[in-house]
Scaffold this active site. Sequence first.
Site, PDB file in Angstrom:
ATOM      1  N   LYS A  54       0.871  -1.184  -0.045  1.00 51.27           N
ATOM      2  CA  LYS A  54       0.038  -0.194  -0.085  1.00 51.27           C
ATOM      3  C   LYS A  54       0.957   1.211   0.038  1.00 51.27           C
ATOM      4  O   LYS A  54       0.296   2.294  -0.143  1.00 51.27           O
ATOM      5  CB  LYS A  54      -1.021  -0.161   1.249  1.00 51.27           C
ATOM      6  CG  LYS A  54      -2.010  -1.041   1.355  1.00 51.27           C
ATOM      7  CD  LYS A  54      -2.835  -0.735   2.497  1.00 51.27           C
ATOM      8  CE  LYS A  54      -2.421  -1.251   3.723  1.00 51.27           C
ATOM      9  NZ  LYS A  54      -3.736  -0.892   4.612  1.00 51.27           N
ATOM     10  N   LYS A  56       2.567   2.472   2.720  1.00 50.21           N
ATOM     11  CA  LYS A  56       2.682   3.053   3.860  1.00 50.21           C
ATOM     12  C   LYS A  56       3.643   2.550   4.466  1.00 50.21           C
ATOM     13  O   LYS A  56       4.057   1.353   4.768  1.00 50.21           O
ATOM     14  CB  LYS A  56       1.284   2.459   4.606  1.00 50.21           C
ATOM     15  CG  LYS A  56       0.140   3.032   4.227  1.00 50.21           C
ATOM     16  CD  LYS A  56      -1.130   2.744   5.306  1.00 50.21           C
ATOM     17  CE  LYS A  56      -2.347   3.673   4.984  1.00 50.21           C
ATOM     18  NZ  LYS A  56      -3.069   3.562   5.942  1.00 50.21           N
TER      19      LYS A  56
END
Length: 143
Positions: A54, A56
């Site tokens: 993602k 992140k």
Amino acid sequence: MLAVISRTRPATTVLTCGTFDLYHHGHVRLLQRLSEPGDELIVGCSTDQFNDIKGKRCVMPFFQRREILEACRCVSRVIPEETWEQKRSDIVNYNLSIFAMGDDWAGHFDDLRDLTRVIYLPRTKDVSTTELKERIQQRANTA
């Protein structure tokens, strides 16, 4: 003689998913609200590998984030969230009644409505993990 009262409605199980990095009062309030419509709240906590996909970058590793979530009174169970597609199988495998997320995700999971009720709840105002990380970075840069 005491009468035994049988449960006439099936249990309501809610699933939410997220990273839950830098656990803060916004997380607490969201989880409390997510637990209200159900008898059980399952939290899918994003694994470190899924967060990498993602894009992140977490401060805390998965096992620590999972431990914090498991300590929350309103959380019944924590499962690892490893892929975007996993939500569909989790809904079926855990016989979920509701899939719920913060309203910053509004519309993103509407495709799950063929399997369960999907709701989006308002986030706690004036707090976010991203903002906390930015403040920490600013303080580090000025120190």
